[in-house]
Design a protein around this motif. Sequence first.
Motif, PDB file in Angstrom:
ATOM      1  N   GLU A  56       0.833  -1.213   0.000  1.00  0.00           N
ATOM      2  CA  GLU A  56       0.000   0.000   0.000  1.00  0.00           C
ATOM      3  C   GLU A  56       0.863   1.258   0.000  1.00  0.00           C
ATOM      4  O   GLU A  56       0.562   2.230  -0.695  1.00  0.00           O
ATOM      5  CB  GLU A  56      -0.947   0.000   1.202  1.00  0.00           C
ATOM      6  CG  GLU A  56      -2.018  -1.068   1.150  1.00  0.00           C
ATOM      7  CD  GLU A  56      -1.519  -2.476   1.506  1.00  0.00           C
ATOM      8  OE1 GLU A  56      -0.446  -2.613   2.156  1.00  0.00           O
ATOM      9  OE2 GLU A  56      -2.197  -3.445   1.127  1.00  0.00           O
ATOM     10  N   ASP A  77       2.447   1.589  -3.468  1.00  0.00           N
ATOM     11  CA  ASP A  77       1.422   2.026  -4.408  1.00  0.00           C
ATOM     12  C   ASP A  77       1.152   3.523  -4.255  1.00  0.00           C
ATOM     13  O   ASP A  77       1.075   4.255  -5.244  1.00  0.00           O
ATOM     14  CB  ASP A  77       0.145   1.219  -4.192  1.00  0.00           C
ATOM     15  CG  ASP A  77      -0.900   1.489  -5.254  1.00  0.00           C
ATOM     16  OD1 ASP A  77      -0.563   1.391  -6.456  1.00  0.00           O
ATOM     17  OD2 ASP A  77      -2.042   1.806  -4.881  1.00  0.00           O
ATOM     18  N   ALA A  78       1.050   3.993  -3.014  1.00  0.00           N
ATOM     19  CA  ALA A  78       0.785   5.414  -2.763  1.00  0.00           C
ATOM     20  C   ALA A  78       1.935   6.288  -3.274  1.00  0.00           C
ATOM     21  O   ALA A  78       1.700   7.339  -3.888  1.00  0.00           O
ATOM     22  CB  ALA A  78       0.559   5.651  -1.273  1.00  0.00           C
ATOM     23  N   LYS A 133       1.883   6.386  -7.092  1.00  0.00           N
ATOM     24  CA  LYS A 133       0.795   7.250  -7.555  1.00  0.00           C
ATOM     25  C   LYS A 133       1.164   8.724  -7.406  1.00  0.00           C
ATOM     26  O   LYS A 133       0.848   9.541  -8.274  1.00  0.00           O
ATOM     27  CB  LYS A 133      -0.494   6.939  -6.792  1.00  0.00           C
ATOM     28  CG  LYS A 133      -1.142   5.657  -7.258  1.00  0.00           C
ATOM     29  CD  LYS A 133      -2.420   5.359  -6.492  1.00  0.00           C
ATOM     30  CE  LYS A 133      -3.058   4.073  -6.992  1.00  0.00           C
ATOM     31  NZ  LYS A 133      -4.271   3.730  -6.248  1.00  0.00           N
ATOM     32  N   LYS A 134       1.853   9.080  -6.317  1.00  0.00           N
ATOM     33  CA  LYS A 134       2.291  10.469  -6.137  1.00  0.00           C
ATOM     34  C   LYS A 134       3.274  10.856  -7.240  1.00  0.00           C
ATOM     35  O   LYS A 134       3.205  11.951  -7.800  1.00  0.00           O
ATOM     36  CB  LYS A 134       2.949  10.668  -4.770  1.00  0.00           C
ATOM     37  CG  LYS A 134       1.964  10.706  -3.632  1.00  0.00           C
ATOM     38  CD  LYS A 134       2.536  11.208  -2.315  1.00  0.00           C
ATOM     39  CE  LYS A 134       3.802  10.593  -1.868  1.00  0.00           C
ATOM     40  NZ  LYS A 134       4.206  10.965  -0.502  1.00  0.00           N
ATOM     41  N   TYR A 169       3.530   9.515 -10.264  1.00  0.00           N
ATOM     42  CA  TYR A 169       2.806   9.594 -11.537  1.00  0.00           C
ATOM     43  C   TYR A 169       2.026  10.906 -11.630  1.00  0.00           C
ATOM     44  O   TYR A 169       2.044  11.581 -12.669  1.00  0.00           O
ATOM     45  CB  TYR A 169       1.879   8.390 -11.676  1.00  0.00           C
ATOM     46  CG  TYR A 169       1.137   8.349 -12.982  1.00  0.00           C
ATOM     47  CD1 TYR A 169       1.810   8.127 -14.172  1.00  0.00           C
ATOM     48  CD2 TYR A 169      -0.237   8.549 -13.022  1.00  0.00           C
ATOM     49  CE1 TYR A 169       1.140   8.100 -15.387  1.00  0.00           C
ATOM     50  CE2 TYR A 169      -0.916   8.523 -14.235  1.00  0.00           C
ATOM     51  CZ  TYR A 169      -0.224   8.291 -15.404  1.00  0.00           C
ATOM     52  OH  TYR A 169      -0.899   8.278 -16.590  1.00  0.00           O
ATOM     53  N   ALA A 170       1.379  11.295 -10.540  1.00  0.00           N
ATOM     54  CA  ALA A 170       0.630  12.561 -10.523  1.00  0.00           C
ATOM     55  C   ALA A 170       1.568  13.747 -10.726  1.00  0.00           C
ATOM     56  O   ALA A 170       1.229  14.710 -11.421  1.00  0.00           O
ATOM     57  CB  ALA A 170      -0.130  12.702  -9.203  1.00  0.00           C
ATOM     58  N   LYS A 174       2.405  13.883 -14.434  1.00  0.00           N
ATOM     59  CA  LYS A 174       1.259  14.398 -15.186  1.00  0.00           C
ATOM     60  C   LYS A 174       1.077  15.898 -14.982  1.00  0.00           C
ATOM     61  O   LYS A 174       0.595  16.597 -15.864  1.00  0.00           O
ATOM     62  CB  LYS A 174      -0.015  13.657 -14.783  1.00  0.00           C
ATOM     63  CG  LYS A 174      -0.077  12.240 -15.355  1.00  0.00           C
ATOM     64  CD  LYS A 174      -1.374  11.566 -15.026  1.00  0.00           C
ATOM     65  CE  LYS A 174      -2.468  12.190 -15.855  1.00  0.00           C
ATOM     66  NZ  LYS A 174      -3.744  11.503 -15.792  1.00  0.00           N
TER      67      LYS A 174
END
Length: 67
Positions: free
Chosen positions: A16, A19-20, A23-24, A26-27, A30
Amino acid sequence: MTDKSIPLSVATMTREQLDAELKKGYASIKAGKIYSADEVDKLLEKEFDLKLTPTKRRLHAPNNCFN
């Protein structure tokens, strides 16, 4: 809550947590927060008081690199 003074290590992270963090990242990409290797070196030098040597890169692989 994670202690920010202790760097994260993939080896000790839960699925977890990893994954978090991914995701940070990737954001961030972007959102346009993209840095070159040289920019990262400068940021690390400043943040951790390091003296890094410049990376020697080739613009492209030589023609015979697979021979």
